[in-house]
Design an enzyme around this catalytic site. Structure first.
Site, short mmCIF file in Angstrom:
data_model
loop_
_atom_site.label_atom_id
_atom_site.label_comp_id
_atom_site.label_asym_id
_atom_site.label_seq_id
_atom_site.Cartn_x
_atom_site.Cartn_y
_atom_site.Cartn_z
N ASP A 13 0.87 -1.46 -0.11
CA ASP A 13 -0.37 0.25 0.19
C ASP A 13 0.84 0.91 -0.10
O ASP A 13 2.36 1.56 0.58
CB ASP A 13 -0.87 -0.09 1.06
CG ASP A 13 -2.38 0.52 0.88
OD1 ASP A 13 -1.95 2.13 0.62
OD2 ASP A 13 -3.59 -0.20 1.70
N ALA B 289 -6.39 -2.46 -4.43
CA ALA B 289 -6.28 -0.72 -4.16
C ALA B 289 -6.59 -0.26 -5.16
O ALA B 289 -6.71 -0.80 -6.29
CB ALA B 289 -4.56 -1.07 -4.21
N TYR C 97 -14.62 6.57 -12.78
CA TYR C 97 -14.61 5.50 -11.70
C TYR C 97 -15.03 4.09 -12.25
O TYR C 97 -14.09 3.05 -12.62
CB TYR C 97 -14.67 5.97 -9.94
CG TYR C 97 -14.60 5.17 -10.11
CD1 TYR C 97 -13.71 3.86 -9.19
CD2 TYR C 97 -16.28 3.81 -8.66
CE1 TYR C 97 -13.55 2.89 -7.66
CE2 TYR C 97 -15.89 3.25 -7.78
CZ TYR C 97 -14.50 2.77 -7.39
OH TYR C 97 -15.27 1.28 -6.98
N GLY D 238 -21.22 11.97 -12.99
CA GLY D 238 -20.90 10.93 -12.43
C GLY D 238 -21.49 10.34 -11.33
O GLY D 238 -20.92 9.42 -11.05
#
Length: 309
Positions: A32, A75, A142, A270
């Site tokens: 990470d 992630a 996204y 969005g």
């Protein structure tokens, strides 16, 4: 001891998953960019941590020598709103990062990839629950990035990797990021209620979501280690429709306040109007939701109060 890699392991879902896998007897490594959150989160001291950016393969190439049974790929840049403001971040983290993780899995012994995708790939499917076979029609950068990532995961199946894709609906619960007010509807409203004593809403109060508690999500992800999920795509949601208005009222009841001002400050590009999961495919494997929205919000509010003390 079987070895597991979790990308994004310092995040809301990844951290909970890491602790659960340790409890189950797995050897866990996290990669990470972020450090362990300062307040309110615990990470087992049996977890190894590599601080690295998955969008730069050189930074994670050291893990090629490990022989992982599976890679939980959590992630991601996770905010639809941020993806519209900075779409290149989604490409770097969600698309290029996923390609790198797939290649790492291939080079580290053909580890199975268990990918946390999103309901955002579906776009708006109004007034009905969404099954996995529904049309994919994302409304945000996204959603596009998560679907692109799914395609890379499926591509690498042709190279011999096994995979399972979980399309998560609105995950909520203790430990969610109360400081990021651009991601996580429940966490945003909980944080505003406790810290600011008001709630600002972006978009219609009639919008609706399917809220699924973090522990139930983790139990779904762990099922990904079972061969019965190989090559499958599964929705993870409660199947319960909750409007934004209903969610806010439940939070205010949990808070115990007589009045919390609610202001609509306008929507953003969005944003989906509605999403509701049909999780019958996953339920056929024995999965179920154990924690209701009401119970989960009580736990979340208590956690958030401790966070802001």
């Amino acid at each position: 001891m079987k070895s597991i890699l979790i990308t994004g392991g310092m995040g809301f879902i990844g951290l909970s998953l890491a602790n659960k896998l340790v409890e189950l007897g797995y050897s866990v490594t996290i990669v990470d960019l972020k450090e362990l959150p300062r307040r309110g989160r615990y990470l087992s001291n049996r977890v190894e941590v590599l601080k690295a950016d998955i969008s730069d393969y050189e930074q994670i190439s050291i893990l090629e020598k490990s022989r992982f049974e599976a890679v939980f790929h959590c992630a991601a840049q996770t905010s639809a709103r941020i993806s519209q403001e900075s779409p290149e971040r989604d490409v770097d983290s969600n698309v290029k990062g996923t390609l790198n993780v797939c290649e790492l899995a291939r080079r580290s012994g053909n580890a199975k990839i268990i990918f946390t995708s999103s309901m955002a790939v579906y776009g708006n499917v109004l007034h009905d629950s969404i099954a996995e076979g529904a049309k994919v029609d994302p409304l945000s950068n996204y959603g596009v990035s998560k679907y692109s990532a799914e395609m890379y995961v499926k591509l690498y199946e042709k190279f011999g990797l096994k995979s399972t894709i979980f399309r998560l609906f609105n995950v909520f619960g203790p430990g969610q990021d109360y400081e990021n007010l651009k991601q996580g509807m429940a966490s945003i409203f909980v944080a505003q209620c406790i810290k600011d004593r008001k709630i600002d809403v972006t978009g219609s109060l009639d919008r609706y979501r399917d809220f699924v508690y973090i522990d139930d999500v983790i139990s779904a992800l762990v099922l990904g280690l079972d061969g019965s999920t190989d090559h499958g795509i599964f929705n993870v949601g409660s199947g319960e429709l909750t409007t934004v208005d209903e969610l806010i009222k439940k939070i205010i009841v949990c808070d115990g306040s007589a009045v919390i001002p609610v202001t609509n400050i306008g929507g953003h590009e969005g944003d989906q109007f509605g999403s509701l999961a049909d999780s019958s495919t996953l339920k056929s494997l024995g999965w179920k939701c154990d924690i209701s929205l009401d119970e989960g919000l009580e736990r979340m509010m208590n956690d958030a109060r401790g966070f802001y003390e």
